[in-house]
Design a protein around this motif. Structure first.
Motif, PDB file in Angstrom:
ATOM      1  N   THR A 163     -34.246 -15.906  -9.696  1.00 25.65           N
ATOM      2  CA  THR A 163     -32.913 -15.488 -10.266  1.00 25.65           C
ATOM      3  C   THR A 163     -32.786 -13.806 -10.964  1.00 25.65           C
ATOM      4  O   THR A 163     -31.786 -13.720 -11.714  1.00 25.65           O
ATOM      5  CB  THR A 163     -32.809 -16.689 -11.601  1.00 25.65           C
ATOM      6  N   THR A 171     -31.016 -14.741  -5.406  1.00 24.41           N
ATOM      7  CA  THR A 171     -30.184 -14.194  -6.220  1.00 24.41           C
ATOM      8  C   THR A 171     -30.286 -12.992  -5.379  1.00 24.41           C
ATOM      9  O   THR A 171     -30.302 -12.493  -4.526  1.00 24.41           O
ATOM     10  CB  THR A 171     -30.355 -13.829  -7.104  1.00 24.41           C
ATOM     11  N   GLN A 194     -27.385  -9.822  -4.796  1.00 22.41           N
ATOM     12  CA  GLN A 194     -26.823  -8.660  -5.513  1.00 22.41           C
ATOM     13  C   GLN A 194     -25.569  -7.509  -4.939  1.00 22.41           C
ATOM     14  O   GLN A 194     -26.118  -7.074  -3.971  1.00 22.41           O
ATOM     15  CB  GLN A 194     -27.631  -7.811  -6.499  1.00 22.41           C
ATOM     16  N   ARG A 246     -23.441 -10.123  -9.281  1.00 21.58           N
ATOM     17  CA  ARG A 246     -24.841 -11.079  -8.837  1.00 21.58           C
ATOM     18  C   ARG A 246     -24.616 -12.430  -8.739  1.00 21.58           C
ATOM     19  O   ARG A 246     -23.602 -12.936  -9.485  1.00 21.58           O
ATOM     20  CB  ARG A 246     -25.686 -10.954 -10.038  1.00 21.58           C
ATOM     21  N   THR A 301     -26.107 -16.417  -6.851  1.00 22.28           N
ATOM     22  CA  THR A 301     -27.094 -17.015  -7.034  1.00 22.28           C
ATOM     23  C   THR A 301     -27.101 -18.424  -6.020  1.00 22.28           C
ATOM     24  O   THR A 301     -25.860 -18.919  -5.916  1.00 22.28           O
ATOM     25  CB  THR A 301     -27.665 -17.706  -8.543  1.00 22.28           C
TER      26      THR A 301
END
Length: 522
Positions: free
Chosen positions: A71, A121, A123, A133, A135
């Motif tokens: 994360t 994650t 990005q 971002r 997840t």
């Protein structure tokens, strides 16, 4: 699953270092028209299969994007990155060679393992150096093998041992479910499950706990079912039973006895006759038995597994058939209310039961009848006319019975007397009532007789007085009225008669009284 076309790979370029630096310093995510999301396909992945982290609504006009394990944004945990202007991807330090990146941002994992479980994650860096971002999560579960049940005790003894059953093998993130006799486990204080339900403990096992038992394993991607497992519970022997149930036999019959006891393993049997050992066998056979074969027959059952034994004793009686009894009677003719009669049933057999019959029916005892303790003697005191009839006795043992010849009892009685059948109290009441009635009638007759005697004397005096007065009156009338009056006399007879009696009594006496009365004519 058909993933989008994969991007071509290239070497690391200097702009990527700048991209990383910018991403570490920028945390502002401007709003977008369509929200970017990440989805795991499938949501739960089986170990060894492929799974895709699919990206929806990836925006255009990007500088690039990259995937990181975990994360946080850490260069050492970077899996792969993509430069939009060069249309090149660059593997990161965390790249295992099983990951494939697609132009829409989706990331494919091949031959996934349990170690791949966790968060990832994404990005995204836009042209205006804005960073977004997202997840995603991978859930990886093993393909469960077929479970099997093991036991810590292969031969538990009933009410002595406890048993622990275990569902093998042990796997993570797995649920365990037990069943017995194809049903859910019953609520019982003797059954105990571990916290993860993998082990089942049976405290104080009994013969009813043999099963079969089954365990099931389950996780989100697979399930397994064990083969049935049956416990071999050692129990018994229970108290043996001897069959048939017959205990009485006639001489010459064949005696065949069988012994059985509930036991695991099966019991071993032996016999004793009046304490004397016999050959070991579940069956006992004696042909053509005699009175000497009477006695106690003992069956012994032994369990070699539990090392326990039990026995049962049965008494066998061999009896001769009874002979015909006879009745002795004290007197065959008796007088009602005066005599008593004693009847005795005589038999040469012992150990028999005696029954009495009257006029071919079972004798119903009255308060005047008494039986001796062994029923052999019947006393009737005193006899009544209803006791007259045929008497018979029967002797019996468990194998035979016989009745005596009929004996007739005659009862003499006064034919003029009726057997009222009333109780003594009722008879006394009737006698008292009759005596009271007789006394009342006598008193009434006495009163009537006295009254009539007194009335006759008064009439006679009155007559004499009237005669004298009449003469005097006649003289006086002749002088005064010059009239002639005639006086006539009539007689009245009163008969006094006693009450009627029976025909055998003497004729009634009649008392006659004559009364004169005066009748005057004008």
């Amino acid at each position: 699953m058909e993933p989008p076309s994969a991007l071509s790979r290239g070497g690391r370029v200097p702009w990527q270092e700048l991209l990383l630096a910018v991403s570490l310093l920028t945390f502002w995510n401007p709003p977008t028209t369509a929200q970017v999301t990440v989805e795991s396909v499938p949501p739960n992945a089986a170990e060894g299969k492929d799974v895709l982290l699919r990206v929806h609504n990836l925006p255009a006009n990007l500088i690039g994007f990259g995937w990181f394990k975990g994360t946080t944004i850490d260069p050492h945990r970077e899996i792969v990155s993509y430069a939009a202007d060069l249309q090149e991807i660059t593997p990161g330090f965390a790249h295992s060679g099983r990951e494939t990146l697609y132009h829409n941002g989706s990331l494919l994992f091949q031959n996934i393992s349990l170690e791949d479980t966790g968060y990832y994650t994404l990005q995204i860096i836009k042209r205006n150096v804005q960073v977004e971002r997202l997840t995603g999560q991978l859930r990886v579960y093993p393909e469960l093998p077929k479970p099997n049940i093991t036991s810590n005790n292969s031969d538990p003894v009933e009410n002595v041992d406890s048993v622990v059953l275990t569902c093998e093998p042990q796997t993570q993130n797995t649920s365990y479910l037990w069943s017995v006799n194809s049903k859910s486990l019953p609520d019982s204080a003797r059954l105990e499950l571990s916290l993860d339900n993998r082990t089942l403990t049976l405290h104080g096992v009994t013969r009813n706990d043999t099963g079969p038992y089954e365990c099931e394993t389950w996780n989100p991607v697979s399930a397994g079912h064990s083969d049935p497992f049956t416990l071999n519970v050692l129990y018994g022997p229970d108290a043996p039973t001897i069959s048939p149930s017959d205990s009485y036999y006639r001489p010459g019959a064949n005696l065949s006895l069988s012994c059985h006891s509930a036991s695991n393993p099966p019991a071993q049997y032996s016999w004793l006759i009046n304490g004397s050992p016999q050959p070991s066998s579940q069956e006992l056979f004696i042909p053509n038995i005699t009175v000497n074969d009477s006695g106690s027959y003992t069956c012994l059952a032994y369990n070699p597994g539990t090392r326990l034994n039990k026995f049962t004793v049965k008494t066998i009686t061999v009896s001769e058939p009874v002979s015909q009894p006879s009745i002795n009677i004290s007197n065959t003719t008796a007088t009602e209310h005066k005599d008593s009669v004693v009847l005795t049933c005589s038999t040469n057999n012992t150990g028999v039961s005696i029954w009495w019959f009257f006029n071919n029916q079972s004798l119903k005892l009255t308060e005047r009848m008494k039986l001796s303790p062994d029923n052999s003697t019947l006393t009737i005191d005193p006899v009544r006319r209803e006791d007259a009839g045929d008497y018979q006795c029967e002797v019996s043992n468990p194998v035979s019975s016989s009745k005596s010849d009929l004996v007739k009892l005659n009862v003499e009685y006064d034919f003029t007397q009726q057997s009222s059948g009333l109780s003594a109290g009722a008879i006394a009441g009737i006698v008292i009532g009759v005596l009271a009635g007789v006394a009342l009638i006598a008193a009434l007759l006495y009163f009537l007789c006295n009254r009539k005697s007194g009335g006759t004397s008064d009439l006679r005096d009155l007559t004499e007085h009237k005669l004298s007065a009449s003469n005097h009156s006649q003289d006086h009338s002749d002088n005064v009225h010059n009239k002639t009056d005639e006086v006539a006399y009539s007689s009245l007879n009163f008969n006094v008669q006693a009450p009627k009696k029976s025909a055998s009594a003497s004729p009634p006496l009649t008392a006659t009284e004559t009364v004169y009365s005066e009748v005057q004519k004008k």
